[in-house]
Scaffold this motif. Structure first.
Motif, PDB file in Angstrom:
ATOM      1  N   UNK A 356       0.856  -1.191   0.000  1.00  0.00           N
ATOM      2  CA  UNK A 356       0.000   0.000   0.000  1.00  0.00           C
ATOM      3  C   UNK A 356       0.889   1.236   0.000  1.00  0.00           C
ATOM      4  N   UNK A 357       0.242   2.402   0.193  1.00  0.00           N
ATOM      5  CA  UNK A 357       0.978   3.659   0.117  1.00  0.00           C
ATOM      6  C   UNK A 357       1.968   3.818   1.260  1.00  0.00           C
ATOM      7  N   UNK A 358       1.668   3.100   2.365  1.00  0.00           N
ATOM      8  CA  UNK A 358       2.582   3.178   3.509  1.00  0.00           C
ATOM      9  C   UNK A 358       3.686   2.116   3.425  1.00  0.00           C
ATOM     10  N   UNK A 359       3.667   1.331   2.355  1.00  0.00           N
ATOM     11  CA  UNK A 359       4.692   0.312   2.179  1.00  0.00           C
ATOM     12  C   UNK A 359       4.374  -1.003   2.849  1.00  0.00           C
ATOM     13  N   UNK A 360       3.142  -1.137   3.370  1.00  0.00           N
ATOM     14  CA  UNK A 360       2.773  -2.396   3.965  1.00  0.00           C
ATOM     15  C   UNK A 360       2.415  -3.390   2.861  1.00  0.00           C
ATOM     16  N   UNK A 361       2.943  -4.642   2.913  1.00  0.00           N
ATOM     17  CA  UNK A 361       2.642  -5.634   1.866  1.00  0.00           C
ATOM     18  C   UNK A 361       1.179  -6.033   1.904  1.00  0.00           C
ATOM     19  N   UNK A 362       0.586  -6.094   0.718  1.00  0.00           N
ATOM     20  CA  UNK A 362      -0.830  -6.435   0.620  1.00  0.00           C
ATOM     21  C   UNK A 362      -1.017  -7.847   0.032  1.00  0.00           C
ATOM     22  N   UNK A 363      -0.426  -8.091  -1.079  1.00  0.00           N
ATOM     23  CA  UNK A 363      -0.603  -9.394  -1.726  1.00  0.00           C
ATOM     24  C   UNK A 363       0.589  -9.663  -2.657  1.00  0.00           C
TER      25      UNK A 363
END
Length: 894
Positions: A356-363
């Motif tokens: 995401x925009x915060x750099x958290x992995x999504x998929x």
């Protein structure tokens, strides 16, 4: 005390001792009483005693342990004979090998010089071990060897080729080998082979060859011409290497690459989307198929996904996925999946993490491609490369590289007599004698200068033995095409040439045998005239006639000549006789009792017979003749000196390679050896002993050992002779062991009152024809004659109902005796036919090949013997079936 080098009478020797004191080898001097007169410094260290401890003492006082050993014997022998003595010995105290040289001193006594040769001994041991390893690997090499004439016709095929194709060598020589080449490959192979035969180029072609199981396999076939000193081709040498697995692997690899390319073009790639928060994975339809699953709606859990992965790969894949999910690194991994049916499949996965925009992995999204085929190909290629490496390592082809100065920089599989450690860094001039090195260096320099390869054959002296090599020298080039050295490949042909020489000698003896058989057969016809006319003349002489004694001498001389021709027939292998199951040990005992009185009293005859030997199928009379000839020959070799003749019997089983060396089929054989300790023979005499009419005796026909050779060949065996002048001779004969006992035959003879009749005599020899006619007419018979088979048919057609008996010669030009016999039976089925031949009954039976025959009379014959046979046939008459009632049937017939 230091010797005075200026003392009178010992200047040179003392000076030599002073010089010897500076060398590394041990040296000491002994006087006539074996007292130490000088010891150099190296000898002090080796012997473990100082000069002061040794000088003035005897060798035996200083080293009492040498008394009664070979050391003492050698030292005393050198001192007494005043001759140099050299020997090698092992020193158990110092655990080393020493080489000792003893040299007489001019002033009396001896010099003893010795050095440590442990390194050389170790190298010899390593060489022997290397040769054993070499032979072990070579025996498993999948390589066929063959040779062709300069015109391209195959004249030799190795046993590996014969075993693989399952076709006898006789059917494949010439161009017969083309029958096992794949029909689709045959035209190109023939065109290329004929082209290189005409141009002398190198033959290098890949084609398929049919095995004995009917399956075709791919082979790399290469051939090089062997040239003589004038550049002419004298032989083609070729090899076949099995490349079937490589070819099929290449084909499979190309097919797999095509499938991969087609899969990419059609987007037949399985894709997935992994939700990191929920742990659910969406499979597309193609990915389900890659995992061996039926498509189902909805996502799958991570636990279900990892359960499908091979247990050995599961932890690695989980770790890669975790790393990609945490730090957003790319996912790239090959792994195995296990389908429900238990089959294993390889997949290549590539993925990328989305954040995401915060750099958290999504998929994580990615794709999987099945790579099972390519993985198998990689494994097959790895195994194929390993097999190729092992095969090259175990071949008899030595491959080497040399720099522009012809120094060896790399060597693989050195030929016997060499090792990598002794070759690397050296030139051919360092490794070979000047005479052997000169032509090798000249050829290699020519290759470097011209840039053209060279092939041929060289004979070099290696370890004191002349060895023959087939070589191929090619220039080595760098990427720019510049010549930077030389690459060589050599094959040791020594054993192959030795085998070819043995085959040549065997063929020479067979040719002489054929000549001897033909001479004996023709001579028998002449003896019919001599013996027949002499016997007729004897019957016409009045009792007490002065000529009666002379005619009897003619008959005896003719009978002696007949015996001589039978020996010639035995040598030629044409003296075939009826075989029976024979206990060779019992026959040896009987013959030993017979010849005991014939050999000189100074000759001792000893029997060494292994019990429970297998029987052989043989003719008793001929084997008895063989035994008597060889034993009496051994007795004569003893000369006037007492000696021993030993007759040994045993059995031996030959495997395929051992039997091939003897030119015999594999199996069990009875081994007969007759050896003596007589005068022996040199190589020139031994090479000719089986030739007819060759003899070293003042008297004799020269056919005794020739007949032995023919008898052995006729019984399917082999005979070998080893002899050393002054030591003795050994004859070794192998007879095939019998598989089963023979059934005894029956024979019968009938006698009745004298009956006169008409006889048709058929023979192309006028002398034989005249003798037979005179003998039969004198006995009261009417005689018709024919000089050929064609004339015999015409006479039989003109004389309806006659003649009741035919005397038929087998060896006639035109219509042969065998063919005439068939025609006679067609015209007159019930007519009795008496066969006449110079060969014996068994050979005649083989030639008539099952045709009914009423009787047999062997040439030469007397008038009385011929008339007795005809009389018996006239009395027997035809049987009810239209055949004859033969009173003297051929062996095995009734």
């Amino acid at each position: 005390m230091k010797p005075d080098i200026h003392a009178p009478g010992c200047d040179s020797e003392t000076l030599a001792c002073e010089l010897a004191d500076s060398i590394d080898d041990g040296l000491f001097a002994l006087d006539d009483e074996f007292v130490f007169a000088y010891v150099n410094s190296s000898a002090e260290k080796t012997l473990g005693h100082s000069r002061s401890e040794l000088l003035g003492r005897t060798l035996w006082d200083a080293f009492p342990g040498l008394i009664g050993t070979p050391f003492e014997e050698n030292y005393r022998r050198a001192a007494s004979l005043r001759q140099p003595v050299c020997f090698e010995s092992y020193d158990p105290l110092r655990r080393c090998w020493l080489e000792t040289n003893l040299t007489p001193r001019p002033a009396g006594g001896i010099f003893s010089w010795f050095r440590d040769i442990s390194g050389r001994k170790l190298a010899q041991q390593e060489l022997r071990e290397s040769q054993v390893r070499y032979r072990t690997v070579v025996e498993g090499l999948p390589l066929f060897v063959w040779t062709c004439t300069p015109g391209g016709e195959c004249d030799y095929l190795s046993p590996q080729w014969i075993d693989y194709t399952g076709v006898p060598e006789a059917d494949q020589v010439g161009y017969g080998w083309l029958a096992v080449v794949h029909p689709d490959d045959r035209p190109a192979v023939v065109d290329r082979w004929r082209s290189v035969v005409g141009t002398g180029e190198r033959f290098d072609v890949e084609f398929r060859i049919r095995g004995g199981d009917g399956v075709y396999r791919w082979f790399q076939t290469r051939a090089l011409p062997i040239h003589d000193e004038n550049g002419g081709i004298v032989k083609w040498f070729g090899t076949n290497t099995d490349i079937d697995h490589r070819k099929r692997t290449e084909q499979e690899l190309r097919a797999t690459q095509e499938r991969l390319r087609a899969a990419l073009e059609a987007s037949r790639t399985g894709t997935f989307r992994w939700d990191i928060a929920s742990g659910e994975i969406d499979f597309d339809e193609s990915l389900h198929a890659l995992f061996g699953l039926a498509p189902v709606p909805g996502p799958r859990t991570a636990a279900e996904f990892f359960a499908l992965i091979h247990p050995e790969d599961r932890d690695t894949v989980m770790a890669d996925c975790l790393c990609s999910a945490v730090d957003c690194s790319p996912l790239e991994r090959d792994f195995r999946v296990v389908w429900a049916d238990g089959s294993v499949h390889w997949l290549a996965a590539k993925g990328k993490t989305r954040a995401d925009e915060q750099g958290r992995p999504l998929y994580i999204t990615g794709a999987c491609l099945e790579i099972t085929g390519s993985k198998r190909i990689e494994e097959d290629l790895r195994r194929s490369e390993e097999r190729f490496r092992v095969a090259l390592h175990g071949s008899n082809i030595a491959v080497a590289q040399q720099d522009p100065d012809l120094r060896y920089t790399w060597i693989h599989n050195p030929q016997p007599g060499f090792s990598a450690s002794t070759i690397l860094g050296k030139t051919d001039a360092d490794l070979l004698s000047s005479e052997d090195a000169a032509p090798v260096i000249e050829i290699k320099r020519r290759v470097l200068a011209s840039g053209a390869g060279a092939q041929g054959e060289l004979a070099l002296s290696v370890d004191g033995r002349l060895r023959h090599y087939l070589y191929n020298y090619e220039p080595a080039r760098d990427e720019a095409g510049r010549i930077v050295g030389l690459t060589s490949a050599t094959v040791d042909l020594t054993d192959h040439k030795a085998l070819a020489q043995r085959v040549h000698e065997a063929q020479k003896l067979e040719s002489i045998g054929l000549l001897a058989g033909g001479i004996a057969h023709d001579f028998n016809n002449l003896l019919v005239g001599i013996l027949g006319n002499a016997s007729l003349a004897a019957e016409l002489l009045p009792p007490g006639s002065p000529a009666e004694e002379f005619s009897g001498q003619v008959v005896k001389a003719a009978e002696s000549a007949a015996r001589l021709t039978r020996e010639m027939l035995a040598y030629s292998g044409k003296g075939r006789t009826a075989l029976e199951t024979l206990d060779l040990a019992e026959l040896v005992r009987r013959v030993a009792r017979l010849v005991q009185s014939s050999i000189p009293a100074r000759a001792s005859l000893r029997l060494d017979l292994t019990p429970d030997l297998p029987a052989i199928r043989a003719h008793t009379g001929q084997i008895q003749q063989l035994l008597m000839n060889v034993i009496i020959n051994a007795a004569e070799a003893l000369g006037e000196e007492p000696g021993l003749i030993t007759v040994r019997l045993g059995s031996v089983s030959l495997n395929r390679s051992e039997a091939a060396a003897c030119r015999l089929p594999a199996g069990r054989y009875v081994r007969l050896e007759v050896l003596d300790n007589g005068c022996g023979m040199d190589e020139a005499t031994k090479a000719r002993i089986f030739e007819p009419f060759f003899t070293t005796k003042a008297t004799g026909s020269g056919l005794g050992l020739s007949a032995v050779s023919g008898i052995v060949r006729a019984h399917g065996g082999t005979v070998e002779v080893s002899s050393t002048p002054g030591t003795g001779t050994s004859f070794v004969v192998l007879f095939p062991a019998a598989l089963r006992a023979a059934q005894p035959g029956t024979s019968q003879a009938a006698a009745s009152a004298r009956v006169a009749g008409t006889v048709l005599v058929v023979d192309d020899e006028p002398m034989v024809l005249n003798v037979a006619r005179a003998a039969l007419q004198q006995a009261g018979h009417k005689v018709l004659t024919a000089r050929s088979g064609e004339q015999a048919i015409e006479v039989l057609q003109r004389h309806a109902g006659q003649p009741p008996v035919v005397l038929l010669d087998l060896g006639m030009p035109g219509l042969s005796g065998e063919e005439t016999l068939v025609r006679l039976r067609e015209l007159r089925p019930g007519i009795p036919v008496l066969i006449s031949s110079g060969y014996n009954r068994v050979e005649v039976e083989r030639r008539v090949n099952g045709q009914p025959v009423s009787g047999f009379v062997q040439k030469p014959y007397t008038a009385a013997a011929l008339c007795a046979m005809v009389q018996a046939l006239l009395e027997a008459g035809p049987d009810e079936s239209g055949g004859s009632q033969p009173p003297y049937s051929l062996p095995g017939r009734k």
